[in-house]
Scaffold this motif. Structure first.
Motif, PDB file in Angstrom:
ATOM      1  N   ALA A 107     -69.730 -42.540 -29.462  1.00  0.00           N
ATOM      2  CA  ALA A 107     -70.701 -43.610 -29.214  1.00  0.00           C
ATOM      3  C   ALA A 107     -70.420 -44.303 -27.885  1.00  0.00           C
ATOM      4  O   ALA A 107     -71.350 -44.624 -27.128  1.00  0.00           O
ATOM      5  N   ASP A 122     -71.610 -42.005 -25.074  1.00  0.00           N
ATOM      6  CA  ASP A 122     -73.069 -42.022 -24.953  1.00  0.00           C
ATOM      7  C   ASP A 122     -73.549 -43.272 -24.221  1.00  0.00           C
ATOM      8  O   ASP A 122     -74.434 -43.200 -23.366  1.00  0.00           O
ATOM      9  N   LYS A 123     -72.939 -44.413 -24.532  1.00  0.00           N
ATOM     10  CA  LYS A 123     -73.313 -45.667 -23.863  1.00  0.00           C
ATOM     11  C   LYS A 123     -72.919 -45.628 -22.386  1.00  0.00           C
ATOM     12  O   LYS A 123     -73.690 -46.041 -21.517  1.00  0.00           O
TER      13      LYS A 123
END
Length: 144
Positions: A122, A125-126
């Motif tokens: 996550a 991805d950010k």
């Protein structure tokens, strides 16, 4: 050869994941038996061969008179660990490094030139979403 690529991985219940064969081959092939896992920037972890980690140590050794470099060296080397590759090409991430990098089950392994990085999926991805719009400007600055 520069390490490249992105590989999604899942940590098992023991904190292990398989290092892709291509990465193992690029890092040393059949002779590769261990890697060094170290805390890295943006709450990631870095994977080095022992030889690359020694080369990093040599570069920092030349700068160790500076206070900030000494602090960084202490934080880096005190938490870095050697990790043996098992017969299936897996390594185990020590709990304290999993905590440092806030790793959950889903991680991403990145090839980054002379080392690989492990990111929480996550967070990666950010990171990509935040920086992708600036890719051209970042590339220009890096190529100056």
């Amino acid at each position: 050869m520069a390490l490249t690529g992105t590989w999604p991985r899942s940590l098992d219940e023991k904190g292990r994941f398989a290092v892709p064969k291509r990465i193992r081959d690029d890092l040393g092939g059949e002779t590769l038996t261990e890697l060094v896992i170290a805390p890295w920037t943006e709450k990631s972890l870095a994977l080095f061969t022992p030889a690359e980690f020694d080369a990093l140590a040599a570069r920092f050794g030349e700068k160790s008179a500076k206070s900030g470099v000494r602090d960084y060296m202490r934080l880096l080397y005190a938490r870095a660990e050697h990790a043996d590759l098992d017969s299936q090409g897996r390594i185990r991430i020590p709990d304290r490094l999993k905590t440092f990098a806030e790793l959950d089950r889903e991680v991403v392994l990145l090839g980054v030139n002379d080392h690989a990085e492990i990111w929480d999926s996550a967070r990666w991805d950010k990171y990509v979403a935040d920086l992708n719009p600036q890719f051209d400007a970042i590339a220009e600055q890096a190529n100056q």
